[in-house]
Design a protein around this motif. Structure first.
Motif, PDB file in Angstrom:
ATOM      1  N   MET A   1       0.878  -1.091   0.033  1.00 47.08           N
ATOM      2  CA  MET A   1       0.021   0.148  -0.144  1.00 47.08           C
ATOM      3  C   MET A   1       0.818   1.465  -0.057  1.00 47.08           C
ATOM      4  O   MET A   1       0.385   2.425  -0.569  1.00 47.08           O
ATOM      5  CB  MET A   1      -0.912  -0.028   1.193  1.00 47.08           C
ATOM      6  N   ASN A   2       1.777   1.211   0.598  1.00 47.17           N
ATOM      7  CA  ASN A   2       2.956   2.294   0.641  1.00 47.17           C
ATOM      8  C   ASN A   2       2.457   3.503   1.370  1.00 47.17           C
ATOM      9  O   ASN A   2       1.831   4.430   0.964  1.00 47.17           O
ATOM     10  CB  ASN A   2       3.155   2.744  -0.708  1.00 47.17           C
ATOM     11  N   HIS A  33       0.534  -2.233  -5.829  1.00 45.43           N
ATOM     12  CA  HIS A  33       1.443  -2.747  -4.851  1.00 45.43           C
ATOM     13  C   HIS A  33       1.104  -4.004  -4.159  1.00 45.43           C
ATOM     14  O   HIS A  33       0.088  -4.384  -3.899  1.00 45.43           O
ATOM     15  CB  HIS A  33       1.813  -1.743  -3.548  1.00 45.43           C
ATOM     16  N   HIS A 147      -1.576   4.095  -7.565  1.00 45.88           N
ATOM     17  CA  HIS A 147      -3.003   3.776  -7.551  1.00 45.88           C
ATOM     18  C   HIS A 147      -3.947   4.226  -8.583  1.00 45.88           C
ATOM     19  O   HIS A 147      -4.669   3.636  -9.176  1.00 45.88           O
ATOM     20  CB  HIS A 147      -3.471   4.034  -6.050  1.00 45.88           C
TER      21      HIS A 147
HETATM   22 ZN   LIG Z   1      -0.602   0.591  -2.735  1.00 42.58          ZN
END
Ligand SMILES: [Zn+2]
Length: 256
Positions: A1-2, A33, A147
Motif C-alpha cells: 500500500m505504501n 502494490h 494507485h
Molecule cells: Zn498501494
C-alpha cells in the motif's frame, strides 16, 4: 500500500443499488502494490474462493519503496514482498488460489502507457476472468500515482482485452469479463456481504510482514490488535449501515 492504510469510504445508505454478484468462476484482482488487493477486496475474494472461484492476482509494481528505512536493501525488499504476496494469496483463496502475476514496474514509477496496458490486457486474455477488481482511478484527491495508474490500467486493460483489434500481435483470443468492481471507490454502489470472512482478510494482510511498520503502524502485538480492530470496525461499520454483518463496497461496472 505504501504508507497510507486505505480506508473504505462510508457511502450514503441510499447509494448502494446492488448486492452480492453471483460467485464468479474466475476472478482477477489487480493492485498497484503487494497488499493493495487484500485491503481493497480481500474478504470478498475469500468468500468467492470458498464457493469455488479461482482467484488470480496481478501486482503492477515491485513494492520496492514500501519501507521507511532510508538504508533498506530495496531489491531484497522487492523479493520479500513477492513471497509475502504469494502467501497472502494462499491465505485468501487456499486451494482456489490461482496465479500471482508480477509486472515488476518500479514502485512509484508506474505509468499507464500502451506498453503497460498491453501487459494487463494480455493477463486478462490469458486468465479469462469473469470479474476483474481494481483501484478506482477516479477517486478524488487520491495522492499516490501508482494507485491512479493501476486503476487506469485495469479499466483500459479490459477495453483492450475485449476487442480483437487491440494488440493483435499477442496471438491470443480476446476476452470480455462480465463485471468490473472498483475498490476504494469514489462513489460506491455495490456491496458484497463478507460476514465471516474478515479473519481471512486479516490473515492475508498479515502475510505482508514487511509492511507492519510503514502501512499498518503495527510494530508490536498491541498495535497489531489495533490494526485488526480498525479493519474489522470498517467492515462491520459498513455492514451496520446496510443491514448486514459486514461488507466491502465497490463501484460496479457491468456491460463491459
Ligand atoms: Zn498501494
Amino acid at each position: 500500500m505504501n504508507s497510507n492504510e486505505p480506508g473504505q469510504p462510508v457511502p450514503e445508505a441510499t447509494a448502494i443499488t446492488s448486492r452480492n454478484l453471483p460467485t464468479p468462476r474466475i476472478a482477477l484482482a489487480i493492485g498497484a502494490h503487494p497488499d493493495d488487493v487484500e485491503f481493497g477486496c480481500g474478504a470478498t475474494l475469500a468468500k468467492w474462493a470458498a464457493a469455488g472461484c479461482v482467484v488470480h492476482h496481478l501486482v503492477c509494481t515491485d513494492g520496492s519503496k514500501g519501507t521507511w528505512d532510508p538504508h533498506a536493501d530495496t531489491p531484497a525488499l522487492a523479493a520479500r514482498r513477492q513471497v509475502e504476496q504469494r502467501e497472502a494469496a494462499r491465505r485468501l483463496a487456499g486451494a482456489r488460489a490461482g496465479e500471482v502475476v508480477f509486472l515488476g514496474y518500479v514502485d512509484g514509477e508506474l505509468g499507464s502507457d500502451l506498453e503497460a496496458r498491453g501487459r494487463v490486457a494480455l493477463a486478462i486474455r490469458r486468465l479469462r476472468p469473469d470479474v476483474v477488481l481494481g483501484h478506482d482511478p477516479w477517486k478524488r484527491y487520491r495522492l499516490h500515482p501508482d494507485h491512479r495508474h493501476a486503476g487506469l490500467l485495469t479499466c483500459d486493460g479490459i477495453v483492450a482485452a475485449r476487442d480483437p483489434h487491440f494488440f493483435p500481435d499477442q496471438g491470443i483470443a480476446h476476452h470480455r469479463p462480465e463485471h468490473l468492481l472498483l475498490f476504494e471507490a469514489d462513489a460506491p454502489d455495490h456491496l458484497e456481504e463478507v460476514d465471516g470472512w474478515i479473519d481471512h482478510k486479516l490473515a492475508a494482510l498479515e502475510a505482508h510482514e514487511s509492511q507492519f511498520e510503514s502501512t499498518m503502524k503495527a510494530i508490536d502485538e498491541s498495535q497489531l490488535d489495533s490494526f485488526r480492530a480498525r479493519i474489522r470496525g470498517r467492515l462491520t461499520g459498513l455492514g451496520v449501515d446496510h443491514g448486514v454483518g459486514a461488507a466491502e463496497v465497490f463501484k460496479l461496472i457491468s456491460d463491459l
